[in-house]
Structure formats: C-alpha cells, structure tokens
Design an enzyme around this catalytic site. Structure first.
Site, PDB file in Angstrom:
ATOM      1  N   GLU A 190    -114.218  38.139  -9.654  1.00  0.00           N
ATOM      2  CA  GLU A 190    -113.753  37.012  -8.844  1.00  0.00           C
ATOM      3  C   GLU A 190    -114.864  36.507  -7.936  1.00  0.00           C
ATOM      4  OE1 GLU A 190    -111.672  34.847  -8.336  1.00  0.00           O
ATOM      5  OE2 GLU A 190    -109.586  35.470  -8.426  1.00  0.00           O
ATOM      6  N   ASP A 191    -114.820  35.247  -7.589  1.00  0.00           N
ATOM      7  CA  ASP A 191    -115.744  34.715  -6.598  1.00  0.00           C
ATOM      8  C   ASP A 191    -115.349  35.209  -5.206  1.00  0.00           C
ATOM      9  OD1 ASP A 191    -113.372  33.235  -6.648  1.00  0.00           O
ATOM     10  OD2 ASP A 191    -114.354  31.287  -6.793  1.00  0.00           O
ATOM     11  N   PHE A 251    -113.449  28.696   5.256  1.00  0.00           N
ATOM     12  CA  PHE A 251    -113.426  28.230   3.878  1.00  0.00           C
ATOM     13  C   PHE A 251    -114.875  28.103   3.412  1.00  0.00           C
ATOM     14  CE2 PHE A 251    -113.013  25.410   0.256  1.00  0.00           C
ATOM     15  CZ  PHE A 251    -111.927  25.993  -0.383  1.00  0.00           C
ATOM     16  N   ARG A 296    -120.082  23.176  -5.844  1.00  0.00           N
ATOM     17  CA  ARG A 296    -120.244  24.353  -6.702  1.00  0.00           C
ATOM     18  C   ARG A 296    -121.697  24.666  -7.008  1.00  0.00           C
ATOM     19  NH1 ARG A 296    -115.377  25.931  -9.043  1.00  0.00           N
ATOM     20  NH2 ARG A 296    -114.049  24.212  -9.677  1.00  0.00           N
TER      21      ARG A 296
END
Ligand code: XMP
Ligand code: MG
Length: 180
Positions: free
Chosen positions: A97-98, A150, A163
C-alpha cells in the site's frame, strides 16, 4: 489560490526507506513463495521501486480497490474493481500500500485475499498514519510515519494530481470558497 505543498520526504528519503523495506522483506521471505499485491493506483510507484530493490524472486500482482465516500476520506465500504489474477492459495502474500490511514481498506483487502487461503499474509506500506486508525491494524512493514495530514506525491494523488512528484508532500487546501 493554488494548493500549498510542504515537503515531508525527499526522493532520497524515500529511496532509503524503500531500500530498508526491501532488505527486511528479502530476509524474511528468502526461500519462500512471495506474491506482492500492489494496490492501484497509489502503490504503483512504490511497487516498481520495491521489486527492483528486492534480493529474492517475486510474483508481482495488482489489485484495484475503490472506496466510496469523500475523495480524502475512507468509508470502509470497499469494492474490488480489479482482482489479482494469480491464485494465492498456499503462497505468501504481501499487500503493498502507499498509505494506511483509517486501516479500513487494508483490513478489507486482508479479509478478501485471506479467503483464497494463502500460507501467510501481511501488509507493507510506505506511509503509516497511525493517529487516524479506526481499527487495530498494524502493518508488519512500515516505511515512514506521518501525522494527520493529507499527503501527495510518489504515486499518491488529490483528484489525480501530484502523483508524478518524486517527493512526498503535505497538501494544504487553499481557496475553498475564498475567492481563489
Ligand atoms: P484507509 O483510510 O482505508 O485509507 O486506511 C486507505 C486509502 O486511502 C487513501 N489515502 C490517501 N491518499 N493521501 C492520499 O493521496 C493521503 O493522505 C491519504 N490517506 C489515505 C489511499 O488511497 C489509501 O490506500
Ligand atoms: Mg491507495
């Protein structure tokens, strides 16, 4: 006004962390039968770097999960949009997972893949946000810890943006209804 990005981890920080994860995984899974299951889209960049840093052979698989709700919040209601194509039965599965935030997505994927009766199953995440956990879930392999922010970059996006950034940044939302 544009969103503001604050650097948390440089490309060098990430490289060092991925090398450390790869060293631990290579040692732990030596002589085993490892399938890395990277969670699209966020973990695609991590998976690409991780497999190249491993000293052991590995099967690389991808899975896409969509969670319903706001774009920055997990709801725990997860739908598998693309599943693994290699049977996991009797094999060693490592979910890549990131970021693990509430933990709801990782738990759903653990349950989903466990149904295929792997020999073992663990979670590897580049980033861990333990302060936001809603269930007790501790990934075995954690690269870097972040607070309640975030983050974007190195595969992670906000509405498909950011990204491609080689570092990891905290995204501070600006201009919401404030004229810009
Ligand atoms: P949960 O809350 O289920 O979240 O552990 C898992 C998924 O939510 C996304 N996520 C983020 N994506 N920056 C992102 O770009 C973040 O700070 C963030 N926090 C959670 C991510 O897709 C992760 O797999
Ligand atoms: Mg993700």
């Amino acid at each position: 006004m544009a969103d503001e990005l604050k650097l948390l981890f440089s490309a060098d920080d990430i490289r060092a962390s991925v090398a450390d994860l790869a060293g631990r995984i290579s040692a732990d899974y030596e002589g085993r039968d490892l399938i890395l299951v990277a969670v699209l889209n966020g973990a695609a960049l991590l998976a690409a770097d991780l497999v190249r840093a491993l000293a052991i052979p590995v099967t690389l698989e991808f899975l896409r999960a969509a969670s319903y709700g706001q774009s920055t919040q997990s709801t725990g209601v997860v739908q598998i949009r693309k599943d693994v194509e290699t049977p996991v039965t009797g094999r060693d599965v490592l979910i890549v997972e990131d970021i693990v935030d509430t933990g709801l997505t990782a738990q759903f994927l653990l349950d989903h893949l466990s149904a295929g009766q792997p020999r073992s199953i663990e979670v590897c995440t580049l980033l861990d946000k333990p302060s936001r956990r809603q269930i007790p879930l501790s990934p075995k392999y954690v690269g870097l810890e972040v607070g309640d922010v975030f983050v974007v970059g190195y595969g992670m996006d906000y509405n498909q943006r950011y990204r491609q950034l080689p570092g990891i940044f905290a995204l501070e939302f600006r201009g919401l209804g404030a004229g810009g």
